[in-house]
Design a protein around this motif. Structure first.
Motif, PDB file in Angstrom:
ATOM      1  N   HIS A  12       5.056-114.862  22.498  1.00  0.00           N
ATOM      2  CA  HIS A  12       4.370-115.657  23.729  1.00  0.00           C
ATOM      3  C   HIS A  12       4.554-114.890  24.899  1.00  0.00           C
ATOM      4  CE1 HIS A  12       2.844-118.569  26.714  1.00  0.00           C
ATOM      5  NE2 HIS A  12       4.356-118.224  27.363  1.00  0.00           N
ATOM      6  N   LEU A  43       2.616-111.625  24.991  1.00  0.00           N
ATOM      7  CA  LEU A  43       1.217-111.858  25.257  1.00  0.00           C
ATOM      8  C   LEU A  43       0.950-112.244  26.693  1.00  0.00           C
ATOM      9  CD1 LEU A  43      -1.039-114.031  23.095  1.00  0.00           C
ATOM     10  CD2 LEU A  43      -0.868-114.176  25.481  1.00  0.00           C
ATOM     11  N   VAL A  44       1.643-112.912  27.383  1.00  0.00           N
ATOM     12  CA  VAL A  44       1.456-113.159  28.777  1.00  0.00           C
ATOM     13  C   VAL A  44       1.851-111.989  29.544  1.00  0.00           C
ATOM     14  CG1 VAL A  44       2.485-114.475  30.667  1.00  0.00           C
ATOM     15  CG2 VAL A  44       2.360-115.706  28.492  1.00  0.00           C
ATOM     16  N   VAL A  71      -1.580-110.017  29.233  1.00  0.00           N
ATOM     17  CA  VAL A  71      -3.059-110.795  29.601  1.00  0.00           C
ATOM     18  C   VAL A  71      -3.597-109.972  30.924  1.00  0.00           C
ATOM     19  CG1 VAL A  71      -4.034-112.603  30.581  1.00  0.00           C
ATOM     20  CG2 VAL A  71      -2.669-113.128  28.429  1.00  0.00           C
ATOM     21  N   ASN A 112      -1.314-112.015  15.669  1.00  0.00           N
ATOM     22  CA  ASN A 112       0.057-112.381  15.394  1.00  0.00           C
ATOM     23  C   ASN A 112       0.335-112.457  13.815  1.00  0.00           C
ATOM     24  OD1 ASN A 112       0.725-113.335  18.143  1.00  0.00           O
ATOM     25  ND2 ASN A 112      -0.549-115.071  18.075  1.00  0.00           N
ATOM     26  N   TYR A 149       0.013-121.907  17.316  1.00  0.00           N
ATOM     27  CA  TYR A 149      -0.174-121.176  18.695  1.00  0.00           C
ATOM     28  C   TYR A 149      -1.247-120.182  18.868  1.00  0.00           C
ATOM     29  CZ  TYR A 149       1.151-117.867  22.432  1.00  0.00           C
ATOM     30  OH  TYR A 149       1.433-117.320  23.430  1.00  0.00           O
ATOM     31  N   THR A 150      -1.455-119.494  17.973  1.00  0.00           N
ATOM     32  CA  THR A 150      -2.626-118.592  17.956  1.00  0.00           C
ATOM     33  C   THR A 150      -4.026-119.465  18.202  1.00  0.00           C
ATOM     34  OG1 THR A 150      -1.649-117.279  16.246  1.00  0.00           O
ATOM     35  CG2 THR A 150      -3.868-117.044  16.268  1.00  0.00           C
ATOM     36  N   ALA A 191      -3.722-120.367  22.003  1.00  0.00           N
ATOM     37  CA  ALA A 191      -3.914-119.402  22.860  1.00  0.00           C
ATOM     38  C   ALA A 191      -5.220-118.758  23.022  1.00  0.00           C
ATOM     39  CB  ALA A 191      -2.998-118.158  22.545  1.00  0.00           C
ATOM     40  N   ASP A 203      -7.217-120.914  25.294  1.00  0.00           N
ATOM     41  CA  ASP A 203      -6.927-120.664  26.536  1.00  0.00           C
ATOM     42  C   ASP A 203      -7.386-119.443  27.078  1.00  0.00           C
ATOM     43  OD1 ASP A 203      -5.551-123.137  26.851  1.00  0.00           O
ATOM     44  OD2 ASP A 203      -3.624-122.097  27.114  1.00  0.00           O
ATOM     45  N   LEU A 204      -7.456-118.307  26.233  1.00  0.00           N
ATOM     46  CA  LEU A 204      -7.875-116.931  26.641  1.00  0.00           C
ATOM     47  C   LEU A 204      -9.502-116.652  26.371  1.00  0.00           C
ATOM     48  CD1 LEU A 204      -4.803-115.158  25.824  1.00  0.00           C
ATOM     49  CD2 LEU A 204      -5.307-115.984  27.949  1.00  0.00           C
ATOM     50  N   VAL A 241      -7.672-114.077  20.172  1.00  0.00           N
ATOM     51  CA  VAL A 241      -6.316-114.154  19.567  1.00  0.00           C
ATOM     52  C   VAL A 241      -6.560-114.807  18.091  1.00  0.00           C
ATOM     53  CG1 VAL A 241      -4.165-115.147  19.853  1.00  0.00           C
ATOM     54  CG2 VAL A 241      -5.445-114.672  21.859  1.00  0.00           C
ATOM     55  N   THR A 261     -11.970-115.341  16.825  1.00  0.00           N
ATOM     56  CA  THR A 261     -10.907-115.943  17.554  1.00  0.00           C
ATOM     57  C   THR A 261     -10.359-117.133  17.142  1.00  0.00           C
ATOM     58  OG1 THR A 261     -10.044-115.937  19.833  1.00  0.00           O
ATOM     59  CG2 THR A 261     -11.972-117.190  19.485  1.00  0.00           C
TER      60      THR A 261
END
Length: 262
Positions: A122, A125-126, A129, A143, A169-170, A173, A176-177, A183, A240
């Motif tokens: 994480h 990744l952040v 971004v 991931n 989480y993948t 994320a 969100d992205l 992702v 994704t």
């Protein structure tokens, strides 16, 4: 041409846990497809051979020896930007947890495994971004999870739990992205890396695992690298939030630890 969709010409990728095994195969595969690659592992000597293979493919490596469980999250991202001026692909491959019986698994084991497999991914990744968003075509994050994150197996309370967390989480994320950063994840089964040397050299153990695998063999690192290339390249541009199960068709665990009933 359809094969052109699998090219990474002019791109820069980061691959963690790239000193050997799946990470090394992915890094070299990306280079063969045209990418420069930032590779990281704890051991500098392991990185040298991978860096040499990247050079042999005609691309430029940047090897960084670091323990990512304690390193600054932006270490690899900053290095990629300084060296190559861009970042297009991030592969979070570093991770793992030692198997042990459930009754012997402590809270600190779960905490350590979660940090190493999920928190580190994480944080990198952040950090990546803003640089992925700077590209006209956005970027790709991959991931590396595990079949054990989907299929229960004895002895994998920590490892299976955190790999399942990384898979979900993948998906989170990815949502969100969207739509600029894709992702995805890969969930390998039993792959013939150095981690399974003891299996490869034991005919009885290897035979038992292969019998429980629908394709009746162990996987190869280059098969995981090919899946990663698909997700990283324009060929996978409409995926994704996906978790690719590259596990020989597993419907049940094929490798339980010999832990007796209580």
């Amino acid at each position: 041409m359809i094969l052109d969709l699998f090219r990474l010409d002019g791109k820069t990728a980061i691959v963690t846990g790239a000193g050997r095994g799946l990470g090394a195969a992915i890094a070299v595969g990306f280079a063969q497809a045209g990418a420069d690659v930032v590779i990281s592992a704890r051991t500098a000597d392991d990185l040298e051979s991978v860096a040499g293979a990247i050079r042999d493919a005609g691309r430029k490596p940047l090897a960084i020896a670091a323990d990512l469980s304690v390193a600054e999250p932006n270490l690899l991202v900053d290095a990629a930007i300084e060296e190559f001026g861009r970042l297009d692909v991030l592969v979070n491959n570093v991770g793992g947890a030692m198997p042990k019986p459930l009754a012997d698994t402590r809270g600190k084991d779960l905490d350590r495994a979660f940090h190493f497999n999920v928190t580190v991914a994480h944080e990198i990744l952040v950090a990546a971004v803003p640089h992925l968003l700077a590209n006209p075509d956005g970027g790709s994050v991959i991931n590396i999870t595990s079949a054990v994150g989907r299929l229960p197996g004895r002895g994998y309370a920590a490892y299976g739990t955190v790999k399942a967390a990384l898979a979900h989480y993948t998906r989170l994320a990815a949502l969100d992205l969207n739509p600029r950063i894709r992702v995805n994840a890969i969930a390998p089964g039993a792959i013939l890396t150095s981690a399974l040397d003891y299996v490869a050299s034991n005919d009885d153990m290897r035979g038992a695992i292969e019998k429980l695998t629908p394709l009746q063999r162990l996987g190869r690192p280059d098969e995981i690298a090919a899946a990663a290339l698909y997700l990283a390249s324009p060929a996978g541009s409409y995926l994704t939030g996906s978790v690719l199960q590259v596990d020989g068709g597993l419907l049940q665990p094929n490798f339980d630890l010999p832990i007796p009933d209580l």
